[in-house]
Design a protein around this motif. Structure first.
Motif, mmCIF file in Angstrom:
data_model
loop_
_atom_site.group_PDB
_atom_site.id
_atom_site.type_symbol
_atom_site.label_atom_id
_atom_site.label_comp_id
_atom_site.label_asym_id
_atom_site.label_seq_id
_atom_site.Cartn_x
_atom_site.Cartn_y
_atom_site.Cartn_z
ATOM 1 N N UNK A 109 38.070 34.973 25.632
ATOM 2 C CA UNK A 109 39.429 34.789 26.134
ATOM 3 C C UNK A 109 40.250 33.936 25.177
ATOM 4 N N UNK A 110 39.608 32.942 24.563
ATOM 5 C CA UNK A 110 40.320 32.102 23.595
ATOM 6 C C UNK A 110 40.735 32.906 22.380
ATOM 7 N N UNK A 116 47.876 35.681 21.354
ATOM 8 C CA UNK A 116 49.039 35.696 22.236
ATOM 9 C C UNK A 116 48.969 36.725 23.329
ATOM 10 N N UNK A 117 47.760 37.135 23.716
ATOM 11 C CA UNK A 117 47.652 38.221 24.696
ATOM 12 C C UNK A 117 46.878 37.832 25.930
ATOM 13 N N UNK A 118 46.526 36.563 26.085
ATOM 14 C CA UNK A 118 45.890 36.120 27.317
ATOM 15 C C UNK A 118 46.952 35.483 28.193
ATOM 16 N N UNK A 119 47.037 35.934 29.422
ATOM 17 C CA UNK A 119 47.975 35.335 30.366
ATOM 18 C C UNK A 119 47.278 34.201 31.083
ATOM 19 N N UNK A 120 47.865 33.019 31.040
ATOM 20 C CA UNK A 120 47.288 31.881 31.753
ATOM 21 C C UNK A 120 48.396 30.977 32.238
ATOM 22 N N UNK A 136 43.763 35.840 32.442
ATOM 23 C CA UNK A 136 43.254 37.204 32.426
ATOM 24 C C UNK A 136 43.783 37.901 31.180
ATOM 25 N N UNK A 137 43.040 38.895 30.728
ATOM 26 C CA UNK A 137 43.472 39.668 29.572
ATOM 27 C C UNK A 137 42.912 41.078 29.685
ATOM 28 N N UNK A 138 43.528 41.982 28.958
ATOM 29 C CA UNK A 138 43.151 43.388 28.994
ATOM 30 C C UNK A 138 41.761 43.598 28.394
ATOM 31 N N UNK A 139 41.053 44.579 28.959
ATOM 32 C CA UNK A 139 39.755 44.989 28.425
ATOM 33 C C UNK A 139 39.816 46.462 28.026
ATOM 34 N N UNK A 140 39.062 46.844 27.008
ATOM 35 C CA UNK A 140 39.027 48.271 26.647
ATOM 36 C C UNK A 140 38.206 49.092 27.633
ATOM 37 N N UNK A 141 37.166 48.487 28.196
ATOM 38 C CA UNK A 141 36.301 49.172 29.161
ATOM 39 C C UNK A 141 35.960 48.182 30.265
ATOM 40 N N UNK A 142 35.558 48.675 31.435
ATOM 41 C CA UNK A 142 35.182 47.761 32.518
ATOM 42 C C UNK A 142 33.920 46.972 32.174
ATOM 43 N N UNK A 143 33.702 45.908 32.900
ATOM 44 C CA UNK A 143 32.473 45.131 32.803
ATOM 45 C C UNK A 143 32.267 44.407 34.125
ATOM 46 N N UNK A 144 31.084 43.945 34.344
ATOM 47 C CA UNK A 144 30.791 43.261 35.598
ATOM 48 C C UNK A 144 31.608 41.974 35.688
ATOM 49 N N UNK A 145 32.181 41.723 36.871
ATOM 50 C CA UNK A 145 32.976 40.523 37.086
ATOM 51 C C UNK A 145 34.431 40.665 36.705
ATOM 52 N N UNK A 146 34.842 41.834 36.203
ATOM 53 C CA UNK A 146 36.239 42.005 35.804
ATOM 54 C C UNK A 146 37.053 42.542 36.979
ATOM 55 N N UNK A 147 38.353 42.604 36.784
ATOM 56 C CA UNK A 147 39.249 43.183 37.763
ATOM 57 C C UNK A 147 39.638 44.586 37.326
ATOM 58 N N UNK A 148 39.778 45.485 38.281
ATOM 59 C CA UNK A 148 40.306 46.817 38.029
ATOM 60 C C UNK A 148 41.643 46.902 38.744
ATOM 61 N N UNK A 149 42.725 47.003 37.960
ATOM 62 C CA UNK A 149 44.073 47.061 38.513
ATOM 63 C C UNK A 149 44.488 48.519 38.660
#
Length: 579
Positions: A109-110, A116-120, A136-149
């Motif tokens: 995340x850092x 400049x792409x992590x929202x906090x 939170x920040x965008x992911x290319x693919x899902x992973x455990x513990x992430x959010x699906x919007x």
């Protein structure tokens, strides 16, 4: 730093692991540090997309655990999911992997934040070290513990529960995906669906999805026995009796637990295909994002769309544009809201309960004027019965009606001012005040005036700077006064009667330092408030209350409702001027 992180996280269990560790460190440095290093070496700013940085980190570090939904136990006929492993296995997993997970997710995340792409919510990247920080920040693919919007453009009426939903994944792998809708509260409590520890019986229950019949729990209390680590700060299941004891001892808080009825699931490869089709947008997040306060429970299950807008706006870019477009579509319904306000403001009889119901409907569309009328009519009938018992029903003076109203509303019904939790938003909703018997001064006053109107008594609200009151003209017992005298009722304090002098003394801090007469002061400080000012004050109270409670989305929602009220008022004024 990278090697130290890995040494504290990767704990070699075999010679092979020891041999592979230097290679992992080299790969990490190459894939993670090189883009950031080039940013400072090259004269041009880095153009690396944040999702690519996230992908590099994810590819190297990966997910450290996988498994099935786990075992559960039945309580009261309903299965509450516990843990997918033994306490020994769970402790080994938590001990071996938590440090590494915490390092790499925050570290990733850092990296994205540096682009400049992590929202906090904090201005410094050091804030990410705090357990409750919101990032939170965008992911290319899902992973455990992430959010699906959810992309609301992709869902029809048959799956409306997924539109603007936010799903937190607890399983993701080749066998499929499992998660819970995290922004769809229901009107039900955990105790209605399962027998569990008494500390959790009155916790709100969320609709987790369309699959199964099980009650699940997510939490962020690492010390709960048998809890299964999803990602640092997020756990699934565990010994709820032990968890309840932690709550009762003060070692954990109820807001650290969230219960779900049913779940959402995808078959192997299904979610990946939907992500490619932009049905869902994956986003990594801190645990604080998952446990953000959501809307109050409604009379029906609903999606808290403000949470979805919050996440999309924080992600920015195309996500922000999508949120804005969706809000534009939602504004079509807000135009209807403006029309409803215009109807209320232009009504011949300024009955304040009409506007109070409209304000309540901002958060709960199931509330109707008919439902509120039934409750108010019942209270009014109880006052008539009280007057009849005292032989005053047909010849009662205003003072006698006020006395009977005070007895019924504050003694029999039991409504009173909420002194312990004054800024609770529910104190501003007319249906919640009638249900909970607690409220703030202005909402109790609206109920008071609504019942009085049903008894033929015309009262007016007084929009005093510090405390809302109700005003009436007293003719004395038996009409003994030749000229009416202004008196004031304080509904928040059990209907206490105040003379003009007592009311002015209550607000002495607002009295100007001049030679104004009591009558002049009455006109300036205790003048009747028009309906528009009453509604504006109620909405501002909700903006303040939600801000103080940290529910930013609802604060914004009521700010928009206040804007709609002001537009409606201007439209009404324009129509009157044109006539």
């Amino acid at each position: 730093e990278c090697q130290g992180m890995l040494q504290s996280g990767f704990r070699p269990q075999s010679t092979a692991c020891s041999v592979l560790r230097p290679a992992v460190v080299t790969a990490l440095f190459s894939l993670l540090f090189l883009p950031a290093t080039l940013t400072y070496m090259l004269p041009c700013p880095s153009s690396v997309h944040p999702s690519m940085i996230a992908k590099r980190a994810s590819c190297v570090l990966g997910r450290l655990h996988s498994g099935g939904l786990g075992r559960g136990r039945r309580e009261g006929g309903r299965r509450i999911l516990m843990s997918g492993m033994s306490d020994k296995q769970n402790n080994e997993e938590m001990g071996m992997e938590a440090d590494l997970d915490e390092d790499w997710r925050t570290f990733r995340a850092k990296l994205v934040w540096s682009e400049g792409a992590v929202a906090e919510t904090e201005t410094s990247s050091d804030a990410m070290k705090q357990e409750n920080s919101l990032w939170l920040h965008q992911l290319p693919i899902p992973e455990r513990g992430c959010l699906m919007l959810a992309n609301p453009m992709k869902f029809g009426d048959s799956q409306s529960y997924f539109s603007k939903s936010i799903i937190v994944l607890i399983e993701y792998g080749v066998m499929g995906t499992v998660g819970f809708i995290n922004n769809r509260p229901t009107p039900h409590l955990v105790g209605e669906f399962a027998q569990t520890h008494r500390a959790f019986l009155h916790c709100p229950l969320f609709f987790g999805g369309p699959v199964g019949e099980t009650v699940h729990v997510l939490h962020r209390v690492a010390t709960v026995k048998g809890a299964r680590l999803i990602v640092p700060g997020l756990y699934h299941g565990g010994d709820l009796d032990h968890a309840g004891s932690l709550v009762e001892s003060g070692e954990a808080k109820l807001e650290d637990f969230r219960f779900f009825y049913k779940h959402s699931s995808w078959g192997p490869g299904q979610l990946e295909d939907e992500v490619k089709q932009e049905v869902w947008f994956p986003a990594a997040c801190s645990s604080g994002m998952i446990f953000r306060p959501t809307a109050i429970a409604h009379a029906h299950t609903h999606t808290d769309r403000s949470q979805w807008h919050f996440c999309m706006q924080k992600l920015g870019g195309d996500f922000l544009k999508l949120s804005q477009n969706v809000r534009l579509e939602e504004s079509l319904s807000s135009n209807e809201f403006v029309t409803q306000w215009m109807t209320v403001l232009s009504a011949e009889e300024a009955r304040l309960e009409f506007g109070a119901v409209l304000i309540a409907r901002v958060k709960d569309h199931s509330i109707t004027q008919a439902l509120i009328d039934i409750e108010l009519d019942a209270i009014a009938q109880a006052v008539r019965d009280e007057l009849s018992n005292n032989l005053f029903e047909k010849s009662a003076t205003d003072d006698q009606i006020i006395q009977a109203l005070n007895k019924v509303l504050f003694e029999q019904v039991g409504i009173q001012g909420d002194r312990l939790d004054y800024y609770n938003p529910m104190n501003s909703y007319i249906h919640q005040v009638l249900k909970r018997k607690r409220g703030n001064p202005i909402t109790i006053s609206v109920i008071y005036m609504a019942v009085a109107w049903r008894l033929g008594l015309e009262l007016t609200g007084v929009n005093s700077p510090r405390h809302f009151l109700v005003q009436f003209k007293s003719t004395g017992q038996g009409g003994s006064l030749s000229e009416p005298v202004y008196k004031y009722v304080d509904p928040f304090n059990g209907g206490k009667l105040l003379s003009l002098e007592e009311a002015l003394d209550k607000f002495s801090m607002d009295i100007p330092d001049d030679d104004s007469s009591p009558e002049q002061l009455r006109r300036s400080l205790l003048s009747p408030a028009p309906a528009l000012k009453v509604y504006s004050r109620m909405l501002r109270n909700l903006v303040i209350a939600n801000t103080l409670k940290g529910v930013e989305d609802d604060a914004v929602l009521f700010s928009e409702a206040l804007e709609a009220l002001e537009i409606a008022a201007q439209n009404v004024a324009n129509e009157e001027h044109s006539q």
